[in-house]
Design a protein around this motif. Structure first.
Motif, PDB file in Angstrom:
ATOM      1  N   LYS A 168       3.382 -53.620 -56.107  1.00  0.00           N
ATOM      2  CA  LYS A 168       2.556 -54.595 -56.813  1.00  0.00           C
ATOM      3  C   LYS A 168       3.030 -56.023 -56.564  1.00  0.00           C
ATOM      4  O   LYS A 168       2.622 -56.950 -57.263  1.00  0.00           O
ATOM      5  CB  LYS A 168       2.552 -54.295 -58.314  1.00  0.00           C
ATOM      6  N   GLY A 169       3.862 -56.199 -55.560  1.00  0.00           N
ATOM      7  CA  GLY A 169       4.398 -57.526 -55.287  1.00  0.00           C
ATOM      8  C   GLY A 169       3.410 -58.452 -54.611  1.00  0.00           C
ATOM      9  O   GLY A 169       3.559 -59.677 -54.671  1.00  0.00           O
ATOM     10  N   THR A 170       2.404 -57.894 -53.947  1.00  0.00           N
ATOM     11  CA  THR A 170       1.377 -58.707 -53.280  1.00  0.00           C
ATOM     12  C   THR A 170      -0.006 -58.238 -53.745  1.00  0.00           C
ATOM     13  O   THR A 170      -0.143 -57.210 -54.418  1.00  0.00           O
ATOM     14  CB  THR A 170       1.463 -58.595 -51.750  1.00  0.00           C
ATOM     15  N   SER A 171      -1.024 -58.981 -53.350  1.00  0.00           N
ATOM     16  CA  SER A 171      -2.374 -58.683 -53.853  1.00  0.00           C
ATOM     17  C   SER A 171      -3.014 -57.480 -53.185  1.00  0.00           C
ATOM     18  O   SER A 171      -3.914 -56.850 -53.755  1.00  0.00           O
ATOM     19  CB  SER A 171      -3.274 -59.901 -53.646  1.00  0.00           C
ATOM     20  N   LEU A 172      -2.620 -57.159 -51.948  1.00  0.00           N
ATOM     21  CA  LEU A 172      -3.220 -56.078 -51.157  1.00  0.00           C
ATOM     22  C   LEU A 172      -4.719 -56.309 -50.909  1.00  0.00           C
ATOM     23  O   LEU A 172      -5.482 -55.359 -50.735  1.00  0.00           O
ATOM     24  CB  LEU A 172      -3.008 -54.718 -51.831  1.00  0.00           C
ATOM     25  N   LEU A 173      -5.123 -57.567 -50.876  1.00  0.00           N
ATOM     26  CA  LEU A 173      -6.534 -57.910 -50.692  1.00  0.00           C
ATOM     27  C   LEU A 173      -6.884 -58.297 -49.258  1.00  0.00           C
ATOM     28  O   LEU A 173      -8.054 -58.571 -48.966  1.00  0.00           O
ATOM     29  CB  LEU A 173      -6.906 -59.065 -51.630  1.00  0.00           C
ATOM     30  N   SER A 174      -5.907 -58.338 -48.364  1.00  0.00           N
ATOM     31  CA  SER A 174      -6.163 -58.873 -47.018  1.00  0.00           C
ATOM     32  C   SER A 174      -7.246 -58.117 -46.252  1.00  0.00           C
ATOM     33  O   SER A 174      -8.042 -58.755 -45.544  1.00  0.00           O
ATOM     34  CB  SER A 174      -4.870 -58.937 -46.203  1.00  0.00           C
ATOM     35  N   PRO A 175      -7.353 -56.782 -46.324  1.00  0.00           N
ATOM     36  CA  PRO A 175      -8.461 -56.124 -45.605  1.00  0.00           C
ATOM     37  C   PRO A 175      -9.825 -56.571 -46.116  1.00  0.00           C
ATOM     38  O   PRO A 175     -10.762 -56.772 -45.334  1.00  0.00           O
ATOM     39  CB  PRO A 175      -8.212 -54.632 -45.865  1.00  0.00           C
ATOM     40  N   MET A 176      -9.943 -56.743 -47.426  1.00  0.00           N
ATOM     41  CA  MET A 176     -11.216 -57.153 -48.022  1.00  0.00           C
ATOM     42  C   MET A 176     -11.569 -58.583 -47.646  1.00  0.00           C
ATOM     43  O   MET A 176     -12.743 -58.921 -47.438  1.00  0.00           O
ATOM     44  CB  MET A 176     -11.139 -56.999 -49.536  1.00  0.00           C
TER      45      MET A 176
END
Length: 489
Positions: A252-260
């Motif tokens: 949970k340290g980053t948003s993990l939104l880059s693919p979107m």
């Protein structure tokens, strides 16, 4: 009569200026809205898109089709080989469907911008008006300039200027359009469905969901899931972003939104607004929210550079003199790096994360890129291609910008002799070897200290591919030689 919306890297209905404007105009004129996506497979492959990125795009298209259907807008998905083939395909669709306007959102890459200019040049004489909208960045591409009108070459002053511009004119987003209702909609849909039968030269395809692909199932591909992920991140994790974003073991340290963001399933403006709301309303999270906004501006910076320096889209380094660096021809070392078998645990864990998940933590992208281009002195283009071929979030601007930053061939105020030690990075950001153990199981049973830097032979794990000291000296000599040649000329 109808309005044609051409989707590209903006596969969403929320905050989509081209779609919103087309729908508004259609409602005013009592006309229909038709959407299309023209899949240029050969062009994508020539741009080093791999299956992870292509499949993710198709999954996003599947969701887009459903979202548009709820708005009574049909989506035509047509196969073309290249960008050049998209132009006649669009003009033919306009003719067959009686469309006199094309709405699309701008893209920053050189080939894409040249294609759009060619489309305008061919469409206008045919009585088809094209409208392009600012969409891919927080501020219009190429608009963040110094007082003398020249571009920023370094991120920090770019960020300060961009923040001032946003403060003067806050970021605005578009809502999802209201459903388009018109009497001929049903017959129009039937007409579109029959296009591939009536016109055998049209190659219509149905997007797939790739439910059997384990990498794809890791990454949400619907707008609903994208906004849910943004909401989750802006709930609690964003509070820790400033302190935890560099630790790859922290899920949970980053948003993990880059693919979107890469596929346009979520807009960067929506992300900025969500962070801005946190920054203004929650003092405890304000600094972290601001830090994330700074990362969004990094993303913008690389997009502005693509527009202002077209050579970046032609595989050329930003610092022209670095094109003379004598890179090593070391295919065995390159292969070991690609396979995550360099003998440096954090580097190997990162490379295996990429192959297993189609994604890599940002700090590890920097580390692996520095390792390849500096310690191994292998051409950064090799790494850039490898990342593009495997990343779900493959994106020319961010990938090229990141690789050139790491290789000291790009826009960077830090001297070329900056290095990231794989051992020191592990000590700082994976002190217990938790991330290493997750992706390099050969080392999982070792004590944390030895996971970071194994001592002696470990069964099933390779010896180091290079001596770090020798690699540094080799790199220094190569860059100094280029610097001397540049000074002499």
């Amino acid at each position: 009569m109808a309005q044609l919306v051409w989707f590209r890297s903006d596969l969403r209905v929320h905050d989509n200026p081209a779609l919103f404007t087309a729908c508004q105009q259609a409602q005013q004129e009592g006309t229909d809205v038709i959407a299309c996506f023209l899949r240029p497979l050969e062009q994508w492959q020539s741009h080093n898109w791999g299956q992870n990125r292509i499949r993710y795009t198709e999954r996003c298209l599947l969701d887009l089709k459903e979202e548009l259907e709820a708005l009574h807008i049909p989506l035509i998905c047509q196969d073309v080989a290249t960008f050049a083939g998209q132009i006649p395909a669009l003009l033919q669709l306009c003719q067959r469907l009686n469309c006199h306007q094309i709405f699309a959102n701008e893209e920053p890459e050189l080939n894409e911008r040249q294609r759009d200019q060619q489309l305008i040049a061919q469409a206008e004489p045919a009585g088809i008006h094209c409208q392009l909208f600012h969409d891919q960045s927080l501020l219009p591409l190429g608009s963040v300039l110094k007082n003398d009108g020249t571009p920023y070459r370094v991120y920090t002053p770019f960020r300060k200027q961009a923040q001032q511009m946003i403060a003067q004119q806050p970021v605005q987003t578009f809502p999802a359009p209201a459903p388009v209702i018109s009497d001929p909609q049903q017959s129009l849909q039937l007409k579109i469905d029959s296009l591939s039968l009536d016109q055998p030269d049209l190659v219509i395809f149905q997007p797939q969901n790739y439910s059997d692909d384990p990498i794809q199932q890791r990454w949400p591909a619907t707008e609903k899931e994208a906004f849910h992920q943004l909401e989750l991140f802006c709930g609690q994790p964003i509070n820790r972003y400033k302190t935890q974003r560099d630790f790859p073991a922290d899920a949970k340290g980053t948003s993990l939104l880059s693919p979107m963001l890469a596929a346009g399933k979520l807009s960067v403006k929506s992300c900025w607004q969500a962070a801005e709301q946190i920054r203004l309303s929650d003092p405890a999270a304000a600094e972290s929210a601001s830090t994330w906004q700074g990362e969004l501006l990094w993303r913008d910076f690389y997009r502005h550079l693509l527009v202002l320096y077209p050579e970046l889209s032609r595989n050329q380094p930003f610092k022209k003199e670095t094109s003379n660096i004598q890179w090593r021809n070391a295919p065995d070392d390159l292969q070991r790096w690609q396979e995550g078998k360099t003998g440096f645990p954090l580097v190997d864990a990162a490379m295996r994360q990429l192959k297993e998940t189609g994604w890599m933590h940002n700090r590890l992208r920097m580390l692996t890129a520095v390792f390849l281009s500096k310690y191994l002195l292998i051409d950064w283009h090799e790494g850039e291609r490898w990342f593009m071929q495997h990343l779900v979030d493959a994106d020319l601007a961010s990938n090229n910008g990141g690789w050139q930053w790491a290789a000291s061939t790009g826009t960077d105020a830090v001297p070329y002799f900056r290095l990231l030690s794989p051992y020191r990075q592990a000590e700082r950001f994976d002190a217990q070897g938790e991330f290493i153990a997750r992706f390099v199981p050969e080392l999982a049973k070792l004590p944390a200290k030895q996971r970071i830097q194994p001592k002696g032979y470990v069964q099933g794990y390779p010896n180091p591919v290079a001596d770090l000291k020798e690699g540094k000296e080799r790199m220094m000599a190569a860059f100094k030689a280029v610097k001397s040649e540049s000074s002499a000329s």
